[in-house]
Design a protein around this motif. Structure first.
Motif, PDB file in Angstrom:
ATOM      1  N   ARG A  30      19.881   3.650 -65.646  1.00 29.87           N
ATOM      2  CA  ARG A  30      18.502   3.181 -65.811  1.00 29.87           C
ATOM      3  C   ARG A  30      18.457   1.857 -66.564  1.00 29.87           C
ATOM      4  O   ARG A  30      17.686   0.954 -66.225  1.00 29.87           O
ATOM      5  CB  ARG A  30      17.697   4.251 -66.553  1.00 29.87           C
ATOM      6  N   GLU A  31      19.310   1.736 -67.583  1.00 30.96           N
ATOM      7  CA  GLU A  31      19.356   0.489 -68.341  1.00 30.96           C
ATOM      8  C   GLU A  31      19.878  -0.657 -67.474  1.00 30.96           C
ATOM      9  O   GLU A  31      19.388  -1.794 -67.561  1.00 30.96           O
ATOM     10  CB  GLU A  31      20.249   0.670 -69.573  1.00 30.96           C
ATOM     11  N   ALA A  32      20.874  -0.343 -66.624  1.00 29.48           N
ATOM     12  CA  ALA A  32      21.392  -1.380 -65.727  1.00 29.48           C
ATOM     13  C   ALA A  32      20.314  -1.850 -64.757  1.00 29.48           C
ATOM     14  O   ALA A  32      20.164  -3.058 -64.501  1.00 29.48           O
ATOM     15  CB  ALA A  32      22.603  -0.843 -64.966  1.00 29.48           C
ATOM     16  N   LEU A  33      19.536  -0.901 -64.227  1.00 33.08           N
ATOM     17  CA  LEU A  33      18.450  -1.273 -63.317  1.00 33.08           C
ATOM     18  C   LEU A  33      17.370  -2.066 -64.047  1.00 33.08           C
ATOM     19  O   LEU A  33      16.801  -3.019 -63.495  1.00 33.08           O
ATOM     20  CB  LEU A  33      17.849  -0.016 -62.685  1.00 33.08           C
ATOM     21  N   ARG A  34      17.100  -1.660 -65.288  1.00 33.82           N
ATOM     22  CA  ARG A  34      16.083  -2.385 -66.051  1.00 33.82           C
ATOM     23  C   ARG A  34      16.528  -3.822 -66.316  1.00 33.82           C
ATOM     24  O   ARG A  34      15.734  -4.767 -66.192  1.00 33.82           O
ATOM     25  CB  ARG A  34      15.813  -1.666 -67.373  1.00 33.82           C
ATOM     26  N   LEU A  35      17.809  -3.971 -66.678  1.00 33.08           N
ATOM     27  CA  LEU A  35      18.311  -5.322 -66.937  1.00 33.08           C
ATOM     28  C   LEU A  35      18.286  -6.170 -65.671  1.00 33.08           C
ATOM     29  O   LEU A  35      17.992  -7.369 -65.722  1.00 33.08           O
ATOM     30  CB  LEU A  35      19.737  -5.246 -67.499  1.00 33.08           C
ATOM     31  N   GLN A  36      18.595  -5.543 -64.541  1.00 31.67           N
ATOM     32  CA  GLN A  36      18.540  -6.292 -63.286  1.00 31.67           C
ATOM     33  C   GLN A  36      17.124  -6.767 -62.981  1.00 31.67           C
ATOM     34  O   GLN A  36      16.930  -7.831 -62.387  1.00 31.67           O
ATOM     35  CB  GLN A  36      19.060  -5.431 -62.136  1.00 31.67           C
ATOM     36  N   VAL A  47      14.844  -7.601 -65.195  1.00 30.30           N
ATOM     37  CA  VAL A  47      14.316  -8.578 -66.159  1.00 30.30           C
ATOM     38  C   VAL A  47      15.329  -9.672 -66.479  1.00 30.30           C
ATOM     39  O   VAL A  47      15.084 -10.496 -67.362  1.00 30.30           O
ATOM     40  CB  VAL A  47      13.878  -7.877 -67.469  1.00 30.30           C
ATOM     41  N   ARG A  48      16.465  -9.693 -65.794  1.00 27.75           N
ATOM     42  CA  ARG A  48      17.492 -10.709 -66.051  1.00 27.75           C
ATOM     43  C   ARG A  48      17.665 -11.610 -64.832  1.00 27.75           C
ATOM     44  O   ARG A  48      17.596 -11.160 -63.690  1.00 27.75           O
ATOM     45  CB  ARG A  48      18.833 -10.046 -66.371  1.00 27.75           C
ATOM     46  N   ASP A  49      17.911 -12.863 -65.111  1.00 22.69           N
ATOM     47  CA  ASP A  49      18.228 -13.813 -64.053  1.00 22.69           C
ATOM     48  C   ASP A  49      19.710 -13.669 -63.706  1.00 22.69           C
ATOM     49  O   ASP A  49      20.566 -13.816 -64.586  1.00 22.69           O
ATOM     50  CB  ASP A  49      17.932 -15.234 -64.528  1.00 22.69           C
ATOM     51  N   PRO A  50      20.054 -13.355 -62.466  1.00 12.30           N
ATOM     52  CA  PRO A  50      21.459 -13.095 -62.135  1.00 12.30           C
ATOM     53  C   PRO A  50      22.357 -14.316 -62.272  1.00 12.30           C
ATOM     54  O   PRO A  50      23.563 -14.169 -62.485  1.00 12.30           O
ATOM     55  CB  PRO A  50      21.399 -12.614 -60.681  1.00 12.30           C
ATOM     56  N   LEU A  51      21.810 -15.519 -62.179  1.00  6.66           N
ATOM     57  CA  LEU A  51      22.652 -16.719 -62.249  1.00  6.66           C
ATOM     58  C   LEU A  51      23.041 -17.050 -63.680  1.00  6.66           C
ATOM     59  O   LEU A  51      24.220 -17.264 -63.985  1.00  6.66           O
ATOM     60  CB  LEU A  51      21.918 -17.910 -61.617  1.00  6.66           C
ATOM     61  N   THR A  52      22.072 -17.082 -64.589  1.00  4.37           N
ATOM     62  CA  THR A  52      22.333 -17.513 -65.969  1.00  4.37           C
ATOM     63  C   THR A  52      22.482 -16.357 -66.952  1.00  4.37           C
ATOM     64  O   THR A  52      22.984 -16.552 -68.060  1.00  4.37           O
ATOM     65  CB  THR A  52      21.190 -18.415 -66.450  1.00  4.37           C
ATOM     66  N   GLY A  53      22.035 -15.160 -66.572  1.00  9.54           N
ATOM     67  CA  GLY A  53      22.058 -14.038 -67.503  1.00  9.54           C
ATOM     68  C   GLY A  53      20.904 -14.051 -68.484  1.00  9.54           C
ATOM     69  O   GLY A  53      20.795 -13.154 -69.334  1.00  9.54           O
ATOM     70  N   LEU A  54      20.028 -15.058 -68.397  1.00  9.92           N
ATOM     71  CA  LEU A  54      18.854 -15.119 -69.261  1.00  9.92           C
ATOM     72  C   LEU A  54      17.764 -14.194 -68.722  1.00  9.92           C
ATOM     73  O   LEU A  54      17.837 -13.698 -67.596  1.00  9.92           O
ATOM     74  CB  LEU A  54      18.327 -16.554 -69.328  1.00  9.92           C
ATOM     75  N   HIS A  55      16.742 -13.976 -69.551  1.00  5.65           N
ATOM     76  CA  HIS A  55      15.586 -13.233 -69.064  1.00  5.65           C
ATOM     77  C   HIS A  55      14.897 -14.022 -67.953  1.00  5.65           C
ATOM     78  O   HIS A  55      14.962 -15.260 -67.914  1.00  5.65           O
ATOM     79  CB  HIS A  55      14.602 -12.971 -70.202  1.00  5.65           C
ATOM     80  N   ASN A  56      14.219 -13.284 -67.055  1.00  5.63           N
ATOM     81  CA  ASN A  56      13.569 -13.944 -65.929  1.00  5.63           C
ATOM     82  C   ASN A  56      12.062 -14.097 -66.164  1.00  5.63           C
ATOM     83  O   ASN A  56      11.545 -13.779 -67.243  1.00  5.63           O
ATOM     84  CB  ASN A  56      13.846 -13.185 -64.628  1.00  5.63           C
ATOM     85  N   ARG A  57      11.377 -14.559 -65.148  1.00  7.16           N
ATOM     86  CA  ARG A  57       9.941 -14.832 -65.252  1.00  7.16           C
ATOM     87  C   ARG A  57       9.152 -13.549 -65.524  1.00  7.16           C
ATOM     88  O   ARG A  57       8.180 -13.559 -66.287  1.00  7.16           O
ATOM     89  CB  ARG A  57       9.455 -15.486 -63.944  1.00  7.16           C
ATOM     90  N   ARG A  58       9.569 -12.457 -64.923  1.00  3.91           N
ATOM     91  CA  ARG A  58       8.872 -11.187 -65.142  1.00  3.91           C
ATOM     92  C   ARG A  58       8.923 -10.791 -66.614  1.00  3.91           C
ATOM     93  O   ARG A  58       7.910 -10.388 -67.195  1.00  3.91           O
ATOM     94  CB  ARG A  58       9.507 -10.099 -64.273  1.00  3.91           C
TER      95      ARG A  58
END
Length: 460
Positions: free
Chosen positions: A276-282, A284-295
């Motif tokens: 669940r944590e992995a899905l949550r990070l996916q 809210v995380r930008d896959p290219l930079t690892g930073l948080h995303n717009r959402r």
């Protein structure tokens, strides 16, 4: 027949009456009369049935002390205490005793009745069969009681296990909700057992205790049995459940089977939480930079702005855009452009404090949320970040890439009535102004509300 003189007749009559009275008061039962002394008692009268029951048919007990015929001191003391009890209450008392002279185990029921000052009549009855039946019945009742207790304990354990499963299903992470679930159920399921639950954040770190119960406060208990069950998540150890006996036998086979079931449930719950944590990070995380995303940024901006409005603390927003990024892509390729974005993202992470939020806004744009930062401080930090990015030594595939610069727009929520969206639009407007003035610079929005109005007017 001769005539008996009156004196002799009177003596004979008294003797016959006394004999008949004795026959009436001493039936064929095992009975007799004793006289209580301070530390002993004297046998005044004993029926033949009592002699046979005691196995003393060859001994004359008339007038002898109880200790003289070989009665143990414990038996004498018990008879004396029952005699006193009978005197106090003025009624017969009954008790059981082991046969004092039999080689095998035999039981006698003794009834003592007060008949005068320090005098008592006793009745003996063979009660071995009844005693054995009572002991068997008591044993069966005790076994039944133990079975009922075991069933009650199983029911309590199953209820706690069901509650644990339900609470684990609603846990969103391995934090407070998980700790509350195990704290409310494990001590109930393993009552009378010392236990500790240890969890590790990653395979390379040592597990740390998250719950312990039933510890020996005095530190003197010597445990006779201990079991340790690993919690395996996708083949990797995530912790362990360790149980120790407080008393010998408290960690019996059924309890050990329950521990194995609980360990499996905990491991499954940890696996679900990890997934669940992995899905949550996916999400809210930008896959290219690892930073948080717009959402993630949209959610964080709303919550931080609300906190800032309630506390009166400022909140700064920085929007960065990599200058001439299309030229970088056209010159070095899109893979090199992605490498540039990753290195810029790492630079932003190094430049922020704990509590600051860095997000990839989209494309070559990044946004920072700086809680507790006013506008002048935000401008100063933005210029430091701009300078650090300008000095980055970029490379891709072992080949150097020309340095890049960024333009930064800064705005701050410093008035409670200002809307969060107003601050974001003001920072975006300031970024546009930085681009317009030649790039590689920082521009601050003076009044977010005014900037929002100007933006709307221009849009109209």
């Amino acid at each position: 027949m001769g005539v008996m003189r009156p004196e002799k007749f009177e003596r004979t009559l008294v003797r016959l009456l006394s004999k008949n009275r004795s026959a009436l008061t001493e039936p064929a039962a095992a009975t007799g009369v004793i006289e209580r002394l301070d530390q002993n008692f004297r046998l005044r009268r004993t029926s033949s049935a009592a002699l046979r029951l005691l196995g003393l048919t060859e001994i004359n007990l008339q007038g002898q002390l109880a200790s003289d015929i070989g009665l143990p001191r414990a038996v004498i003391s018990r008879w004396l205490s029952q005699c006193r009890r009978s005197e106090v209450h003025g009624c017969p008392v009954r008790f059981e005793m082991l046969h004092p002279f039999a080689q095998e185990e035999r039981w006698l029921t003794v009834t003592i009745c007060p008949i005068g000052a320090r005098r008592f009549r006793y009745y003996l009855e063979e009660s071995t069969a009844r005693h054995c039946a009572e002991m068997k019945l008591r044993s069966e009742v005790e076994q039944l009681r133990l079975q009922v207790n075991q069933l009650s304990e199983r029911a309590r354990e199953l209820t706690a296990l069901s509650e644990l499963c339900q609470m684990l299903q609603v846990c969103s992470n391995g934090g407070s909700a998980f700790r509350a679930a195990v704290s409310a159920t494990l001590p109930v399921m393993f009552e009378g057992v010392t236990g500790v639950l240890l969890l590790s954040g990653d395979p390379h770190s040592a597990p740390e205790p998250v719950l312990s119960w039933g510890g020996d406060e005095g530190g003197t208990t010597r445990y006779t049995k201990r079991i340790t069950l690993p919690l395996l998540v996708l083949g990797e150890p995530k912790g362990m459940l360790s149980l120790q006996e407080q008393q010998p036998g408290s960690l019996y086979a059924a309890k050990q089977r329950l521990a194995a079931i609980v360990a499996d449930h905990l491991a499954l719950a940890l696996a679900n939480l990890q997934l669940r944590e992995a899905l949550r990070l996916q999400s809210v995380r930008d896959p290219l930079t690892g930073l948080h995303n717009r959402r993630y940024f949209d959610e964080a901006l709303g919550s931080l702005a609300e906190c800032a409005q309630k506390s009166g603390e400022p909140l700064a927003v920085l929007i960065l855009d990599v200058d001439h990024f299309k030229r970088c892509n056209d010159t070095y390729g899109h893979d090199a452009g992605d490498a540039v974005l990753r290195q810029v993202g790492r630079c932003l992470q190094r430049a922020t404090r704990s509590g600051d939020i860095v997000c990839r806004f989209g494309g070559e744009e990044f946004v920072l949320l700086l809680p507790g930062t006013d506008l002048p401080t935000a401008v100063q930090r933005a210029d430091q970040i701009r300078s650090q990015i300008e000095r980055l030594e970029l490379e891709y595939g072992g080949w150097p890439i020309a340095p890049v610069t960024v333009s930064v727009g800064v705005a701050a929520l410093e008035q409670p009535q200002t809307l969060a969206q107003s601050v974001l639009l003001a920072a975006d407007r300031a970024l546009y102004e930085a681009k317009h003035q030649g790039r590689n610079r920082v521009i601050a929005a003076i009044n977010p509300a005014t900037t929002l109005s100007a933006t709307r007017d221009s849009a109209v």
